[in-house]
Design an enzyme around this catalytic site. Structure first.
Site, mmCIF file in Angstrom:
data_model
loop_
_atom_site.group_PDB
_atom_site.id
_atom_site.type_symbol
_atom_site.label_atom_id
_atom_site.label_comp_id
_atom_site.label_asym_id
_atom_site.label_seq_id
_atom_site.Cartn_x
_atom_site.Cartn_y
_atom_site.Cartn_z
ATOM 1 C CG ASP A 13 -33.969 56.620 33.063
ATOM 2 O OD1 ASP A 13 -33.112 56.070 32.608
ATOM 3 O OD2 ASP A 13 -34.015 57.916 33.538
ATOM 4 C CE LYS A 16 -33.310 55.052 25.251
ATOM 5 N NZ LYS A 16 -33.825 55.775 26.650
ATOM 6 C CE LYS A 18 -40.682 44.313 27.682
ATOM 7 N NZ LYS A 18 -41.919 43.979 28.207
ATOM 8 N N GLY A 40 -28.221 53.500 31.093
ATOM 9 C CA GLY A 40 -28.424 52.287 31.528
ATOM 10 C C GLY A 40 -29.527 51.489 31.173
ATOM 11 C CG HIS A 41 -30.358 50.652 27.434
ATOM 12 N ND1 HIS A 41 -29.916 50.603 26.412
ATOM 13 C CD2 HIS A 41 -31.005 51.717 28.058
ATOM 14 C CE1 HIS A 41 -29.976 51.866 25.793
ATOM 15 N NE2 HIS A 41 -30.676 52.595 26.766
ATOM 16 N NE ARG A 143 -11.744 72.189 15.534
ATOM 17 C CZ ARG A 143 -11.742 73.203 15.001
ATOM 18 N NH1 ARG A 143 -11.852 73.445 13.606
ATOM 19 N NH2 ARG A 143 -11.786 74.429 15.787
ATOM 20 C CD GLN A 224 -27.777 59.488 27.142
ATOM 21 O OE1 GLN A 224 -27.433 59.560 25.946
ATOM 22 N NE2 GLN A 224 -27.281 58.722 28.038
HETATM 23 P P1 IMP Z 1 -24.652 63.415 31.493
HETATM 24 O O1 IMP Z 1 -25.283 62.657 30.172
HETATM 25 O O2 IMP Z 1 -24.027 62.792 32.256
HETATM 26 O O3 IMP Z 1 -23.620 64.824 31.157
HETATM 27 O O4 IMP Z 1 -25.868 64.189 32.100
HETATM 28 C C1 IMP Z 1 -26.859 65.347 31.452
HETATM 29 C C2 IMP Z 1 -28.201 64.974 31.957
HETATM 30 O O5 IMP Z 1 -28.928 63.843 31.261
HETATM 31 C C3 IMP Z 1 -28.412 64.898 33.501
HETATM 32 O O6 IMP Z 1 -29.700 65.628 33.773
HETATM 33 C C4 IMP Z 1 -28.531 63.354 33.504
HETATM 34 O O7 IMP Z 1 -29.225 63.081 34.854
HETATM 35 C C5 IMP Z 1 -29.302 63.003 32.126
HETATM 36 N N1 IMP Z 1 -28.871 61.530 31.739
HETATM 37 C C6 IMP Z 1 -27.970 61.167 31.212
HETATM 38 N N2 IMP Z 1 -28.021 59.771 30.975
HETATM 39 C C7 IMP Z 1 -29.285 59.479 31.401
HETATM 40 C C8 IMP Z 1 -29.942 58.312 31.146
HETATM 41 O O8 IMP Z 1 -29.718 57.234 30.516
HETATM 42 N N3 IMP Z 1 -31.284 58.433 31.522
HETATM 43 C C9 IMP Z 1 -31.831 59.406 32.047
HETATM 44 N N4 IMP Z 1 -31.330 60.634 31.998
HETATM 45 C C10 IMP Z 1 -29.876 60.743 31.681
#
Ligand code: IMP
Length: 438
Positions: A13, A16, A18, A40-41, A143, A224
């Site tokens: 978050d 990225k 933008k 989520g961008h 696999r 992420q």
């Molecule tokens: P998962 O990716 O849904 O398995 O979540 C694993 C961890 O990554 C959790 O703490 C989520 O809140 C975090 N997470 C996953 N995607 C994002 C993102 O795009 N931004 C921030 N945290 C994320």
């Protein structure tokens, strides 16, 4: 020619979307290399707001090729929804998007497996986004996963699906899951979605390597952030993929020798969603103030983000594992009203300064952050796009971050719009981008 990786330097978050949208003007191809629709961008273009989850933000630039690499996991329903929404907004998605035939497919029962695993009383809940991301990667590594190439091949799909569905049935029975899955119905729905996606599926590793051969420039977009990387992040409170820069090669099929630079995106403070350790978290009115000023709510789940002060040791760590050439510092304007701005400059554990990132949650929980305070600038930086126009104390704050992290700040963002940004002319970033200009 220059191929660059841009990725989050913190817990995701960082803004990225933008940044990638902005930089993609200089690249012919933008490629995602890991994650799924957990990302989520958010990109603002004028009055319009776009939330991209699976499709690289580069798609918002006409003519830019957007690639979903093999390292990504794809929920076809989520992807089609995103394609439809973008097409309705006038974006030529079908003309620009290519999906790797080696990317793995998420099914509804992956979400069921995640619910079982997150809900078990003997397991520490990770606080996932509940999108089935982790269980899909589990099937990949075990696999038994189904890839896009199989999804769009009816014969292959029928065989593999039967075996995977039986596997999930067994799991559901073992855990006493009452939920009844309509496995045949799911197969029929996936067949219909496969028909729509088939024209976009191809060997993207070949496409990308051919593009490089033709002298095109590629921007690799991480989702992420580094601290959510399955190897280098705050395990087990991580996502299930290789979010760090090394993932760009694995997740696209581009050799490391073809990647020329790595850019880290970091907020001027720090946030995290989900569970797990967070040394500089401010679970207090100061954190609440950051959340409000920065509108810190998850783009995908809407969850309030945990907020805290800029963490230098963490940045030094993510700088080390990624080899950042330059930092892109976002949301500087969120700090505009503060009287004083604490920055964590060191970690102490049991009275001793530690100079590496502890590996376990227990050790990270023991960290006592050492803060230095800088004076706030107390005026608006919103929309400033020239270094000279920044208030002196904002410049001092940024220079402090540069000095302490040992990484240059080559780009500063002062608002969500494309033009609310400055790229510093003498930075490594500017040099890398100049190389990237076609
Ligand atoms: P998962 O990716 O849904 O398995 O979540 C694993 C961890 O990554 C959790 O703490 C989520 O809140 C975090 N997470 C996953 N995607 C994002 C993102 O795009 N931004 C921030 N945290 C994320």
């Amino acid at each position: 020619m220059s191929n660059l990786v841009v990725l989050g330097a913190q817990w995701g978050d960082e803004g990225k979307g933008k940044v990638v949208d902005l930089l993609s003007e200089r690249f012919q191809v933008v490629a995602r290399y890991q994650g799924g629709h957990n990302a989520g961008h958010t990109v603002y273009i004028g009055e319009r707001k776009f939330v991209l989850k699976l499709i690289p933000s580069g798609v918002l630039r006409p003519g830019v090729r957007a690639v979903i690499g093999n390292g990504v996991v794809i929920d076809p329903a989520a992807l089609l929804e995103e394609i439809d929404a973008l097409e309705a907004a006038g974006i030529d998605v079908r003309g620009q998007l290519c999906i790797s035939n080696r990317a793995h497919v998420i099914f509804p029962f992956h979400r069921m497996v995640e619910r079982v695993s997150e809900g078990r009383p003997d397991r520490v809940a990770i606080g996932t986004t509940s999108r089935g991301i982790g269980p899909c990667y589990e099937d990949k590594i075990a696999r038994r996963g189904i890839r896009m190439a199989d999804l769009v091949d009816p014969e292959s799909l029928a065989t593999l699906y039967r075996s995977l569905a039986e596997d999930k049935n067994t799991t559901a029975r073992a855990f006493g899951v009452g939920e009844e899955f309509d496995y045949d119905g799911i197969l029929a729905r996936y067949r219909a979605m496969a028909d729509r996606l088939r024209p976009l599926v191809c060997d993207t590793a070949k496409l990308l390597n051919d593009a490089i051969g033709q002298g095109q420039n590629i921007l690799f977009e991480g989702a992420q952030g580094t601290m959510l990387d399955v190897d280098h992040g705050s395990y087990p409170f991580v996502t299930s993929s290789s979010a760090a820069a090394g993932g760009a090669s694995v997740g696209t099929g581009i050799p490391p020798t073809r990647i020329h630079g790595v850019l880290g995106v970091s907020k001027a403070y720090i946030t995290r969603v989900g569970g797990g350790p967070f040394p500089t978290e401010q679970d207090n009115p100061a954190g609440e103030r950051l959340r409000k000023a920065g509108n810190e709510y998850g783009a995908v789940t809407g969850r309030p983000r945990r907020c805290g002060w800029f963490d230098v040791p963490l940045l030094r760590y993510t700088g080390m594992v990624n080899g950042f050439d330059s930092l892109i510092i976002t949301k500087l304007d969120v700090l505009d009203e503060l009287d004083r701005i604490p920055v964590c400059v060191a970690y102490r554990v049991g009275g001793r300064t530690v100079d590496s990132m502890p590996a376990t949650q227990r050790e990270i929980d023991l960290i006592e952050p050492v803060y230095e305070e800088l004076p706030g600038w107390k005026c608006s930086t919103r929309g400033i796009s020239q270094w000279e126009s920044l208030p002196p104390r904002a410049k001092d704050y940024l220079k402090f971050l540069e000095e302490r992290t040992g990484i240059e700040a080559g780009c500063i963002s002062t608002g969500p719009e494309r033009n609310e940004t400055m790229i510093l002319p003498n930075s490594a970033l500017a040099r890398l981008l100049k190389m990237g200009t076609a």
